[in-house]
Design an enzyme around this catalytic site. Structure first.
Site, PDB file in Angstrom:
ATOM      1  N   HIS A  22       0.836  -1.201   0.000  1.00 17.59           N
ATOM      2  CA  HIS A  22       0.000   0.000   0.000  1.00 17.59           C
ATOM      3  C   HIS A  22       0.868   1.246   0.000  1.00 17.59           C
ATOM      4  CE1 HIS A  22      -3.472   2.542   0.796  1.00 17.59           C
ATOM      5  NE2 HIS A  22      -2.664   3.235   1.579  1.00 17.59           N
ATOM      6  N   ASP A  81     -15.415   2.760   6.502  1.00 18.96           N
ATOM      7  CA  ASP A  81     -14.317   3.684   6.206  1.00 18.96           C
ATOM      8  C   ASP A  81     -14.672   4.567   5.030  1.00 18.96           C
ATOM      9  OD1 ASP A  81     -11.532   4.739   6.188  1.00 18.96           O
ATOM     10  OD2 ASP A  81     -11.595   3.804   4.212  1.00 18.96           O
ATOM     11  N   ARG A 125     -14.770  12.888   6.695  1.00 18.75           N
ATOM     12  CA  ARG A 125     -13.556  13.559   7.187  1.00 18.75           C
ATOM     13  C   ARG A 125     -13.013  14.538   6.150  1.00 18.75           C
ATOM     14  NH1 ARG A 125     -10.000   8.879   7.661  1.00 18.75           N
ATOM     15  NH2 ARG A 125      -8.377  10.368   8.136  1.00 18.75           N
ATOM     16  N   SER A 169      -7.952   4.037   8.967  1.00 14.11           N
ATOM     17  CA  SER A 169      -8.645   4.039   7.677  1.00 14.11           C
ATOM     18  C   SER A 169      -7.912   3.137   6.679  1.00 14.11           C
ATOM     19  CB  SER A 169      -8.707   5.483   7.164  1.00 14.11           C
ATOM     20  OG  SER A 169      -9.026   5.536   5.809  1.00 14.11           O
ATOM     21  N   LYS A 172      -8.957  -1.248   5.439  1.00 11.97           N
ATOM     22  CA  LYS A 172      -9.112  -1.773   4.073  1.00 11.97           C
ATOM     23  C   LYS A 172      -8.090  -2.872   3.791  1.00 11.97           C
ATOM     24  CE  LYS A 172      -8.959   2.550   2.896  1.00 11.97           C
ATOM     25  NZ  LYS A 172      -9.166   3.953   2.624  1.00 11.97           N
TER      26      LYS A 172
HETATM   27  N1  URA Z   1      -5.872   7.293   2.740  1.00 11.01           N
HETATM   28  C1  URA Z   1      -6.881   6.587   3.307  1.00 11.01           C
HETATM   29  O1  URA Z   1      -7.277   5.551   2.796  1.00 11.01           O
HETATM   30  N2  URA Z   1      -7.404   7.069   4.444  1.00 11.01           N
HETATM   31  C2  URA Z   1      -6.993   8.198   5.049  1.00 11.01           C
HETATM   32  O2  URA Z   1      -7.511   8.567   6.069  1.00 11.01           O
HETATM   33  C3  URA Z   1      -5.955   8.919   4.430  1.00 11.01           C
HETATM   34  C4  URA Z   1      -5.403   8.435   3.284  1.00 11.01           C
END
Ligand code: URA
Length: 435
Positions: A82, A161, A168, A183, A187
């Site tokens: 990621h 999320d 957010r 967050s 995932k």
């Molecule tokens: N990327 C995400 O998936 N979540 C966040 O809060 C910030 C960056």
């Protein structure tokens, strides 16, 4: 339970209990808690923070809000990667075929771009015919058959999320360390891999502008992953200038192809090779980083990585001939150089600004529903510490609309800072942390 009481508790700096966090996330996902109350909670968390325990509990509650991908029928250690996002970040395109060719199964869910950063899915979709809308069944079948598949993140993956991140984004509560970590990790955990390699960017084009913040975020994500039984690695990498030279969807795919042929920009190559090596280590394919790097180099040199990329393109309906004939990509109708107005060394590049140039040309999304133009973007010719003569080209702009090209060009000049003294270039890999 009442949401009012939980907001009050967090506002006053108290610690939320596991069942309170679980209740709040499940009720919010179902639409039983209104956005205004959740916004107040996010702002309370922004100021009061979360403990380690609360962060893990929030992550697990969000991961459990939808489907968990079960990759157990795919043999071997599944390693995911990621990136926290940046400009010109086409890493997954070159990285996944390399590790897949070396026997590490890659079952990857990726996102689309929003704002100044691009998304892997948009880049892949610039390949004629390429589809990222796979059923879960086809996705698993493809990984078993050829060792790699990348699909667009489904709406069933951590839906809490998805809803919270959107909230957010419009309530100035994105840049809170524990919220970002939970967050991202919700995932990643739901996507089912056994090991996760994180590419945490730092610099003026990244979420985390300072290295110590990037390191703190990496530590927080490692803590969450470790708590959930995952093998974690975090590479802190430089995003004080765009990665490689290409910014824009098809242009970035072409640069990734070049890199898979053993060419490509030095900084991009260095990052891809190192991340691939850490993925090999996490998958147990070798014991040392040196050996892993050698395996990666050999894999590229032998042509196996490029062959795997072609196989991957074919499997997802794309035309593999793009690797040999880049004219098969949609072409921009306007090509313009940006000439340097002065002589000197490139001292600083406003990376986010360069991402915005690509966005202005139509290469990114201003809103969730914007349509992307795959052919537009920029190829940089000068990066930090390079020397530019007056009148020399700093970049080539690719566009399809004269007005947008003009606007992007004007913006580009604001992003390049030229000085008489040569600046020290930051190293690509700034730090590596393990669980
Ligand atoms: N990327 C995400 O998936 N979540 C966040 O809060 C910030 C960056």
């Amino acid at each position: 339970m009442r949401m009012y009481d939980l907001i009050l508790k967090k506002r006053n700096g108290q610690v939320l209990a596991e069942d309170e966090i679980g209740w709040m996330i499940s009720q919010y996902t179902k639409g039983e808690i209104p956005d205004y109350q959740m916004s107040a909670m996010m702002m309370a968390i922004y100021f009061q923070g979360l403990t380690k325990k609360e962060t893990i509990q929030l992550t697990m509650a969000m991961a459990n809000s939808g489907d968990f991908l079960d990759l157990s029928s795919i043999p071997g250690i599944k390693v995911d990667k990621h990136s926290t996002g940046g400009v010109g970040d086409k890493t997954s395109l070159a990285l996944t075929p390399i590790v897949a060719a070396l026997g590490v199964p890659v079952a990857k869910m990726s996102g689309r771009g929003l704002g100044h950063t691009g998304g892997t899915i948009d880049k892949l979709e610039s390949i004629p015919g390429f589809s990222t809308n796979l059923s879960e069944e086809d996705f698993m079948k493809q990984v078993k058959e050829i060792g790699v598949a990348i699909m667009a993140q489904t709406k069933d993956l951590a839906p809490a999320d998805k809803k919270l991140y959107a909230l957010r984004d419009v309530t100035a509560t994105v840049d809170q360390m524990s919220l970002i970590a939970s967050s991202i990790m919700s995932k990643k955990l739901a996507a089912g891999a056994d090991a996760i390699v994180l590419d945490v960017k730092t610099g003026n084009g990244a979420f985390m502008k300072k290295e110590e913040d990037a390191k703190a975020l990496a530590k927080e994500m490692i803590m969450i992953g470790k708590g959930a039984g995952r093998n974690m690695t975090a590479v802190i990498s430089n995003m004080d200038e765009p990665l490689g030279y290409a910014i824009g969807n098809a242009l970035e795919v072409k640069e990734a192809i070049d890199t898979l042929k053993g060419h490509g920009p030095q900084d991009f190559k260095e990052l891809v090779y190192h991340l691939a090596a850490y993925m090999l280590l996490a998958a147990g394919k070798t014991d040392t980083q040196e050996d892993a790097l050698q395996k990666v180099q050999k894999c590229v040199k032998s042509g196996k990585a490029l062959e795997k990329f072609r196989e991957f393109i074919s499997a997802q309906g794309g035309n593999p001939e793009v690797t040999e004939d880049t004219n098969l990509f949609q072409q921009a109708s306007i090509v313009e150089e940006v000439f340097s107005k002065e002589e000197g060394y490139i001292a600083k590049i406003d990376t986010e600004g360069i991402g915005i140039c690509s966005l202005m040309l139509g290469g990114g999304r201003e809103t969730k529903d914007s349509i992307i133009d795959p052919s537009v973007g920029l190829i940089l010719h000068k990066k930090v510490a390079d020397f530019a003569k007056k009148g020399e080209s700093l970049a080539t702009i690719y566009g399809n609309d004269l007005k947008k090209v003009k606007q992007a060009k004007e913006h580009f000049y604001l992003c390049y800072h030229i000085e008489k003294e040569k600046t020290e270039k930051k190293s690509m890999i700034q730090n590596v942390l393990f669980s």
